[in-house]
Scaffold this active site. Sequence first.
Site, PDB file in Angstrom:
ATOM      1  N   GLU A 125      36.512  47.942  35.478  1.00  0.00           N
ATOM      2  CA  GLU A 125      37.458  47.359  36.430  1.00  0.00           C
ATOM      3  C   GLU A 125      38.302  46.365  35.649  1.00  0.00           C
ATOM      4  O   GLU A 125      37.854  45.245  35.379  1.00  0.00           O
ATOM      5  CB  GLU A 125      36.692  46.668  37.571  1.00  0.00           C
ATOM      6  CG  GLU A 125      35.875  47.624  38.425  1.00  0.00           C
ATOM      7  CD  GLU A 125      36.743  48.513  39.313  1.00  0.00           C
ATOM      8  OE1 GLU A 125      37.859  48.102  39.679  1.00  0.00           O
ATOM      9  OE2 GLU A 125      36.306  49.630  39.646  1.00  0.00           O
ATOM     10  N   CYS A 145      43.269  39.741  39.694  1.00  0.00           N
ATOM     11  CA  CYS A 145      43.562  40.959  38.920  1.00  0.00           C
ATOM     12  C   CYS A 145      44.652  41.790  39.567  1.00  0.00           C
ATOM     13  O   CYS A 145      45.400  42.471  38.879  1.00  0.00           O
ATOM     14  CB  CYS A 145      42.303  41.796  38.745  1.00  0.00           C
ATOM     15  SG  CYS A 145      41.517  42.193  40.300  1.00  0.00           S
TER      16      CYS A 145
HETATM   17  P1  NAD Z   1      35.941  36.703  31.065  1.00  0.00           P
HETATM   18  O1  NAD Z   1      36.453  36.079  29.825  1.00  0.00           O
HETATM   19  O2  NAD Z   1      35.101  35.910  32.002  1.00  0.00           O
HETATM   20  O3  NAD Z   1      35.169  37.999  30.590  1.00  0.00           O
HETATM   21  C1  NAD Z   1      34.573  38.869  31.512  1.00  0.00           C
HETATM   22  C2  NAD Z   1      33.122  39.040  31.130  1.00  0.00           C
HETATM   23  O4  NAD Z   1      33.052  39.715  29.871  1.00  0.00           O
HETATM   24  C3  NAD Z   1      32.368  37.732  30.985  1.00  0.00           C
HETATM   25  O5  NAD Z   1      31.124  37.837  31.638  1.00  0.00           O
HETATM   26  C4  NAD Z   1      32.228  37.587  29.487  1.00  0.00           C
HETATM   27  O6  NAD Z   1      31.073  36.879  29.109  1.00  0.00           O
HETATM   28  C5  NAD Z   1      32.144  39.020  29.034  1.00  0.00           C
HETATM   29  N1  NAD Z   1      32.536  39.218  27.642  1.00  0.00           N
HETATM   30  C6  NAD Z   1      33.453  38.517  26.926  1.00  0.00           C
HETATM   31  N2  NAD Z   1      33.526  38.998  25.669  1.00  0.00           N
HETATM   32  C7  NAD Z   1      32.636  40.014  25.588  1.00  0.00           C
HETATM   33  C8  NAD Z   1      32.234  40.925  24.559  1.00  0.00           C
HETATM   34  N3  NAD Z   1      32.772  40.882  23.341  1.00  0.00           N
HETATM   35  N4  NAD Z   1      31.308  41.854  24.854  1.00  0.00           N
HETATM   36  C9  NAD Z   1      30.773  41.924  26.103  1.00  0.00           C
HETATM   37  N5  NAD Z   1      31.096  41.100  27.102  1.00  0.00           N
HETATM   38  C10 NAD Z   1      32.017  40.154  26.861  1.00  0.00           C
HETATM   39  O7  NAD Z   1      37.096  37.277  31.944  1.00  0.00           O
HETATM   40  P2  NAD Z   1      38.447  37.874  31.496  1.00  0.00           P
HETATM   41  O8  NAD Z   1      38.219  39.088  30.665  1.00  0.00           O
HETATM   42  O9  NAD Z   1      39.364  36.805  31.013  1.00  0.00           O
HETATM   43  O10 NAD Z   1      38.907  38.301  32.970  1.00  0.00           O
HETATM   44  C11 NAD Z   1      40.195  38.382  33.306  1.00  0.00           C
HETATM   45  C12 NAD Z   1      40.637  39.845  33.239  1.00  0.00           C
HETATM   46  O11 NAD Z   1      39.859  40.597  34.138  1.00  0.00           O
HETATM   47  C13 NAD Z   1      42.052  40.057  33.652  1.00  0.00           C
HETATM   48  O12 NAD Z   1      42.638  41.015  32.802  1.00  0.00           O
HETATM   49  C14 NAD Z   1      41.933  40.611  35.046  1.00  0.00           C
HETATM   50  O13 NAD Z   1      43.030  41.393  35.448  1.00  0.00           O
HETATM   51  C15 NAD Z   1      40.676  41.392  34.951  1.00  0.00           C
HETATM   52  N6  NAD Z   1      40.053  41.526  36.245  1.00  0.00           N
HETATM   53  C16 NAD Z   1      39.949  42.746  36.799  1.00  0.00           C
HETATM   54  C17 NAD Z   1      39.394  42.875  38.065  1.00  0.00           C
HETATM   55  C18 NAD Z   1      39.264  44.190  38.749  1.00  0.00           C
HETATM   56  O14 NAD Z   1      38.623  44.237  39.784  1.00  0.00           O
HETATM   57  N7  NAD Z   1      39.818  45.267  38.237  1.00  0.00           N
HETATM   58  C19 NAD Z   1      38.936  41.746  38.721  1.00  0.00           C
HETATM   59  C20 NAD Z   1      39.053  40.524  38.103  1.00  0.00           C
HETATM   60  C21 NAD Z   1      39.604  40.412  36.862  1.00  0.00           C
END
Ligand code: NAD
Length: 479
Positions: free
Chosen positions: A222, A256
């Site tokens: 997602e 998102c």
């Molecule tokens: P974030 O930095 O919190 O990361 C998400 C998760 O991934 C965290 O739990 C983090 O610990 C983990 N993570 C980080 N690096 C990692 C790695 N190398 N390996 C495994 N896990 C790892 O959140 P983010 O990525 O900044 O979230 C924002 C993004 O998420 C935006 O692009 C947004 O559009 C997207 N998003 C999508 C949805 C959806 O429903 N499609 C919902 C919310 C956010």
Amino acid sequence: MIELPMDTSRSTISQATQLLEKQQQRSIELRASPARERLERIARLASAVRSEADALRAALHDDLGKPAPESDLTELFPVLQEARYLARHLRRWMRNRHVMPTAATLGTRARVRYEPRGTSLIISPWNYPVNLTLIPVLDAFAAGCPVIVKPSEFTPATSACLRRLINSNFPPEDAMSIEGGVETAKGLLDLPFEHFFYTGGGRVAGEIMRAAARNLASVTLELGGKSPTVIDQSADLSRAARILTWAKFANAGQTCIAPDYVYVHAAIAVDFQKALLEEIARVWGSEPAIRRNNTDYCRIVSTRHTQRLTELLADARSRGARLLFGGEADPAKRYIEPTVVWNPPAGSQLMQEEIFGPILPLLPFQDDEEVIAAINSRPKPLALYIYARDRKFIRRIIGSTSSGGVVINHSMLHVLHERLPFGGVGASGLGSYHGFYGFRAFSHERAILEDKFSPSRILFPPYTSLPRRAIALLLKVLG
Ligand code: NAD
């Protein structure tokens, strides 16, 4: 970034490794778990959310400055709605789905049985930490999967609350929440889960797929992206302004499916600007000081993200984008006011990366072909919003573009529709969830065929004249 010291994350992973072995055993038991047991877990989680509601609201306020009504509407309500919807329909979904025999399989009976995919890792992000953690957990429970959950390190208060909520209500072999940062997440990815459910940015999504590939596990991704909005000259402008003022600036744009940028028809661009700026001033405050003290307005998750956003804005302005509204930022307080810019160039960072904050670019367009080409020149977005009364225009935009979902004359509302799949396509994600689609994301559709009186044996070797003639007939009539 908050990160566990290496040793802590190592010991967390070694505990998780032992736990996963238990969950693997448990997942075999859960294959045969009746609807009653799954419904009980769903009800238990919903009731824990209700009793912890105040703690969750307080944590969301600490982490993101979320006002309680916004937490209720966008975090608690969707979780409780999902639990209720699953409770109402799960028994029916779990029933075998009988399918009619085809001509070549006459004499057989066949059905599709939904069985749990098995041990699942749910990695969730910070922007809607309760919603985006607990809805996948509910869907996994519905499908009969045990879960390990890793919420985001960027929302420490909410992640701690989720840990208490999950770990005190479920035995670890059913569900366990683990706190930690990137090292912990990477350690978990090395474990042989059977399904990976990841919500977050696209950069990490490749790592999730690589981890899944090592075990040939399944994935649901997602992700996000730049979700466009198109406002046609036939649109109801005040309605579009009203909805965009909410959709773009709720959670300070950290959604998102927030409208990332808006294409507005050149013929009505000035009128729309006026309607939008008036609406933003009415809702979020007419003066900078009022907006700064508006308790309905959220904060950016971290100083780093606040700085990233101020840089995006500065870059766009240095390349000629005109500031129409806002622009004030205070990185120390993680604050950026609702901001609107006019016509940033395609090469600006603002138009290159997902904004994920309260900065709204408005761009003019002359005809549909131009806007379709602009949308298609970027990776496929998670959502597309069209404001128009002209049905032909709406059909043309939908027919010529691709996105995870589409909303016409509204924004973001599809996420609340339990009967619609929620997910992306291409760069915005893989797979979908919510309601039946969530149950299906954590289920394997097992094909079961039972022979009753199939004449297929006449096709078997040795290929004497009867099987030869039967195969020739089959090819001629059914091929
Ligand atoms: P974030 O930095 O919190 O990361 C998400 C998760 O991934 C965290 O739990 C983090 O610990 C983990 N993570 C980080 N690096 C990692 C790695 N190398 N390996 C495994 N896990 C790892 O959140 P983010 O990525 O900044 O979230 C924002 C993004 O998420 C935006 O692009 C947004 O559009 C997207 N998003 C999508 C949805 C959806 O429903 N499609 C919902 C919310 C956010």
